[in-house]
Design an enzyme around this catalytic site. Structure first.
Site, mmCIF file in Angstrom:
data_model
loop_
_atom_site.group_PDB
_atom_site.id
_atom_site.type_symbol
_atom_site.label_atom_id
_atom_site.label_comp_id
_atom_site.label_asym_id
_atom_site.label_seq_id
_atom_site.Cartn_x
_atom_site.Cartn_y
_atom_site.Cartn_z
ATOM 1 N N HIS A 132 0.835 -1.207 0.000
ATOM 2 C CA HIS A 132 0.000 0.000 0.000
ATOM 3 C C HIS A 132 0.873 1.262 0.000
ATOM 4 O O HIS A 132 0.589 2.214 -0.718
ATOM 5 C CB HIS A 132 -0.933 0.017 1.211
ATOM 6 N N TYR A 138 3.796 5.301 -6.065
ATOM 7 C CA TYR A 138 3.506 5.181 -7.496
ATOM 8 C C TYR A 138 2.504 6.254 -7.946
ATOM 9 O O TYR A 138 2.660 6.867 -9.004
ATOM 10 C CB TYR A 138 2.968 3.768 -7.741
ATOM 11 N N GLU A 235 -7.686 -4.275 3.311
ATOM 12 C CA GLU A 235 -7.996 -3.778 4.661
ATOM 13 C C GLU A 235 -9.092 -4.604 5.306
ATOM 14 O O GLU A 235 -9.068 -4.831 6.518
ATOM 15 C CB GLU A 235 -8.383 -2.289 4.651
ATOM 16 N N HIS A 238 -7.411 -7.297 6.901
ATOM 17 C CA HIS A 238 -6.621 -6.850 8.054
ATOM 18 C C HIS A 238 -7.516 -6.657 9.282
ATOM 19 O O HIS A 238 -7.146 -7.014 10.401
ATOM 20 C CB HIS A 238 -5.904 -5.527 7.760
HETATM 21 MN MN MN Z 1 -4.039 -2.479 6.638
HETATM 22 FE FE FE Z 2 -3.082 -0.676 4.346
#
Ligand code: MN
Ligand code: FE
Length: 361
Positions: A132, A138, A235, A238
């Protein structure tokens, strides 16, 4: 009971009692410490399953073309100042927020948990934060944004500064020698896992996800939008990693789960919501085409309550309806991108080769 395996003249004895003791010694914290990273037998199946899901979602920023975004960024007629401001805030906030999350995983959470399969999924989690962070690099390079500008935003925009202090505070508290057998220290770790997973990644990332992806729905900044879709999908895993970790930590250490501690966590979420709403108002000072401030604010109440419920906590704004139902669909990335299809399939195949079925374990 002993079971003897024999191959020719060689024998190997499995001591069942010893194997069971090793399994029982696997814990979220204060478990057996070995240098051999014994993944098997798996105790936290969810951690291994999520590791495989995350790995199958692998993506690289350079796979996403940025030509259209560069064209739009430069064209005053296509993109308004408000829209450009949202992108800048998104890049400014996330370029450091991703690093804060990754650093907390590597230097706090992954260090303190003891079961190898938990370390395995946390290693993948940290790597995804690197991806990320790289995707933001980028974007910055593609649009020709001065990198110092992002750093300045991070240090000078008060709503960003406050969001960061809110999380770095609970990370710093754990960066010292801690006796994790003490309930107050167990609570510090549980608080860290709750704040990072549910308040930050689970709630405070969603103002920008909502705003940037609603631009994407209007065909603005397709490359950036695509990367944010992949990021949103990551996410969501996560949040699930940290939610499971939190639940198992509580389950194994019931003494920390007091009414007082539950209230402390709800208060932290309340603060996270307040900070996120102030931040949304900064990102979107006026309603712009297709972007209604009120909807994003309500969404934060809605998503925060889902996070609280996921951890067995009472919601703060019960009954709020989801004003952005399309946002969940944004994670559903199937085979629509031809340029990506080959690679996704490859990763899926590779991962299925390493799978040992549940009843084998
Ligand atoms: Mn995350
Ligand atoms: Fe992240």
């Amino acid at each position: 009971m002993h079971k003897v395996f024999q191959v020719g003249a060689k024998t190997f004895v499995l001591d069942q009692a010893k194997a069971e003791a090793a399994f029982a010694a696997k814990k979220v914290i204060n478990g057996r410490e070995t240098m051999t990273f014994n993944l098997l037998p798996l105790k936290y199946q969810w951690a291994y399953d999520l590791y495989r899901t995350m790995k199958a979602n692998h993506w690289e920023p350079e796979d996403i073309p940025m030509g259209k975004d560069i064209e739009q960024w430069r064209d005053e007629k296509i993109v308004s100042d408000v829209e450009r401001w949202i992108i800048r805030m998104g890049i400014g906030y996330f370029s450091a927020a991703e690093g804060i999350v990754g650093d907390n995983i590597q230097h706090v959470v992954r260090e303190l948990v003891t079961a190898p399969e938990l370390k395995l999924v946390l290693g993948r989690h940290a790597h995804e934060e690197n991806i990320h962070a790289d995707s933001l690099l980028y974007m910055i390079a593609s649009l020709g944004i001065n990198p110092h500008e992002c750093e300045a935003m991070f240090e000078d925009v008060p709503t960003i500064v406050r969001k960061n202090e809110f999380v770095t505070k609970v990370s710093k508290e754990l960066r010292r020698d801690l006796d994790l057998t003490l309930p107050e220290n167990k609570r510090l770790l549980a608080k860290n896992i709750f704040v990072f997973g549910q308040c930050m990644e689970g709630t405070q990332f969603y103002g920008l996800f909502g705003m940037i992806l609603s631009l994407y729905r209007q065909n603005k900044f397709p490359g950036i939008g695509q990367m944010f879709r992949y990021t949103l999908r990551d996410e969501s895993n996560h949040i699930e990693v940290f939610r499971n970790l939190f639940m198992d930590l509580v389950e194994e250490n019931r003494e920390i789960w007091t009414a007082e501690f539950k209230e402390e966590l709800r208060e932290l979420m309340r603060e996270a919501i307040k900070l996120e709403k102030e931040f949304i108002r900064d990102c979107l000072p006026v309603n712009a085409v297709g972007l209604a401030v009120e909807e994003f604010l309500t969404y934060i109440d809605y998503i925060a309550d889902r996070r609280l419920e996921g951890c067995g906590l009472t919601p703060l704004a019960a009954g709020v309806k989801n004003p952005l139902p399309w946002l969940a669909e944004m994670m559903d990335i199937k085979k629509e991108q031809n340029f990506f299809e080959g690679r996704v399939t490859e990763y899926q195949k590779a991962s299925s080769l390493t799978v040992a079925s549940d009843d084998e374990l």
